[in-house]
Design an enzyme around this catalytic site. Sequence first.
Site, PDB file in Angstrom:
ATOM      1  N   THR A  32      -3.143   2.578   2.350  1.00 48.53           N
ATOM      2  CA  THR A  32      -3.479   1.749   1.185  1.00 48.53           C
ATOM      3  C   THR A  32      -2.239   1.603   0.300  1.00 48.53           C
ATOM      4  OG1 THR A  32      -4.198   3.723  -0.005  1.00 48.53           O
ATOM      5  CG2 THR A  32      -5.925   2.436   1.080  1.00 48.53           C
ATOM      6  N   ALA A  33      -1.069   1.988   0.855  1.00 49.61           N
ATOM      7  CA  ALA A  33       0.150   1.995   0.027  1.00 49.61           C
ATOM      8  C   ALA A  33       0.793   0.609   0.010  1.00 49.61           C
ATOM      9  CB  ALA A  33       1.112   3.048   0.543  1.00 49.61           C
ATOM     10  N   ARG A  34       1.581   0.309   1.007  1.00 48.80           N
ATOM     11  CA  ARG A  34       2.210  -1.005   1.128  1.00 48.80           C
ATOM     12  C   ARG A  34       2.479  -1.278   2.600  1.00 48.80           C
ATOM     13  NH1 ARG A  34       0.670  -1.930  -3.100  1.00 48.80           N
ATOM     14  NH2 ARG A  34       1.735  -2.617  -4.987  1.00 48.80           N
ATOM     15  N   ASP A  45      -5.246  -1.504   4.245  1.00 50.21           N
ATOM     16  CA  ASP A  45      -5.594  -2.320   3.080  1.00 50.21           C
ATOM     17  C   ASP A  45      -4.407  -3.195   2.698  1.00 50.21           C
ATOM     18  OD1 ASP A  45      -7.346  -3.024   0.825  1.00 50.21           O
ATOM     19  OD2 ASP A  45      -5.884  -1.961  -0.417  1.00 50.21           O
ATOM     20  N   GLU A  78       1.750  -9.764   4.480  1.00 52.22           N
ATOM     21  CA  GLU A  78       0.666 -10.029   3.538  1.00 52.22           C
ATOM     22  C   GLU A  78       0.981 -11.323   2.785  1.00 52.22           C
ATOM     23  OE1 GLU A  78      -0.669  -6.361   1.625  1.00 52.22           O
ATOM     24  OE2 GLU A  78      -1.187  -7.536  -0.137  1.00 52.22           O
ATOM     25  N   HIS A 122      -6.244  -5.761   0.633  1.00 50.98           N
ATOM     26  CA  HIS A 122      -5.517  -5.211  -0.530  1.00 50.98           C
ATOM     27  C   HIS A 122      -6.438  -5.125  -1.760  1.00 50.98           C
ATOM     28  CE1 HIS A 122      -1.255  -4.808  -2.451  1.00 50.98           C
ATOM     29  NE2 HIS A 122      -2.129  -4.034  -3.053  1.00 50.98           N
ATOM     30  N   GLY A 172      -7.472  -2.033  -3.089  1.00 46.95           N
ATOM     31  CA  GLY A 172      -7.476  -0.658  -3.616  1.00 46.95           C
ATOM     32  C   GLY A 172      -7.815  -0.578  -5.100  1.00 46.95           C
TER      33      GLY A 172
HETATM   34  O1  LIG Z   1      -0.101  -1.236  -6.631  1.00 42.90           O
HETATM   35  C1  LIG Z   1      -1.278  -1.360  -6.946  1.00 42.90           C
HETATM   36  O2  LIG Z   1      -1.676  -1.165  -8.111  1.00 42.90           O
HETATM   37  C2  LIG Z   1      -2.290  -1.710  -5.909  1.00 42.90           C
HETATM   38  O3  LIG Z   1      -1.686  -1.961  -4.683  1.00 42.90           O
HETATM   39  C3  LIG Z   1      -3.187  -2.863  -6.320  1.00 42.90           C
HETATM   40  O4  LIG Z   1      -2.531  -4.085  -6.277  1.00 42.90           O
HETATM   41  P1  LIG Z   1      -3.273  -5.384  -6.847  1.00 42.90           P
HETATM   42  O5  LIG Z   1      -3.322  -5.254  -8.329  1.00 42.90           O
HETATM   43  O6  LIG Z   1      -2.451  -6.554  -6.446  1.00 42.90           O
HETATM   44  O7  LIG Z   1      -4.634  -5.448  -6.272  1.00 42.90           O
END
Ligand SMILES: O=C(O)[C@H](O)COP(=O)(O)O
Length: 321
Positions: A243-245, A269, A274, A292, A294
């Site tokens: 869920t990082a990048r 995610d 992307e 994405h 999260g």
């Molecule tokens: O870095 C973040 O805060 C998360 O990856 C969420 O990203 P987003 O605000 O684009 O959904």
Amino acid sequence: MKVLANDGISKAGEQALKNAGIEVLENRVAQNHVIDFINENNVDVLLVRSATKVKQDIIDACPSLKIIGRGGIGMDNIDVEYAKNKGIKVINTPTASSKSVAELVFGHFFSLARFLHESNRLMPLEGETHFNAMKKSFNNAYELSGKTLGVIGFGSIGQEVVKIGISLGMKVKVLTRKPKTETITINFFDGQSVHFNITSTNDMDAFLKDSDFISINTPKTNEYIIDTPQFEKMKDGVYIVNTARGGVMNEVALIDFIESEKVAGAALDVFENEPSPELPLLMNPALSLSPHVGGNTIDAQEKIGVELAEQIIKLQKETIQ
Ligand SMILES: O=C(O)[C@H](O)COP(=O)(O)O
């Protein structure tokens, strides 16, 4: 003072800004029109999430900009140092969405360990034969309790992931570049708390060998943290959630190791490409996917909006006449 919330802001955040006499423009301006819009409207503060990129072109062409605000954690869509060198304040909300991201990590772990992503897709099936065959094909499921959770990164999200893991009865290992100790506090509904001192390791090989469920929770890196040599050292049947990048894990290598059954399942995610993930990822039954999301909870977005508003109001008082 004028704020452009180009990727949106919660009602609570917007209201807090308005209460402080700050005008909030909620236009969603396309990336290639952002410069013109800021200049035409004399925008002081540009608020973004990860969709809008705030790179040198915008920073150079928009002299009215005084603050760039990231509603969320990852700042990889913003040229932070460049903006700071130009005297622009750059802010984010480093903890507001960490619980939401951590809960998504476990949403994916549960989904993978119990085939929820796949069974949702395959249901409903007609007749007893199909039902029972499907039930049988999902026999090799697992409990998370008692397994080893490996968390890569020990920032605010990593710490929230650790808390959930401990609460589920998992053994926890944390990997960081340099070992560090964090006190993890778990607060219960009845007001009681427990504290755990957790020391991370930088011994990647041991970490990979021991972990049953791996969660990646680091900022974006220039090189893969998880690539072929790291997959090779993992336990057979490991589960991984990113869920990082996109770019912290090699997606092509991931598919290879899913095919060889070294990796039992993975969840993404975030994606290297992307917002258009590669087709082999989209079609793979061993992958649980989300776009994405999260930080995409009502709770996180409320906190993010309010935290951004508080920081902007404070900065306005301190530095901007
Ligand atoms: O870095 C973040 O805060 C998360 O990856 C969420 O990203 P987003 O605000 O684009 O959904």
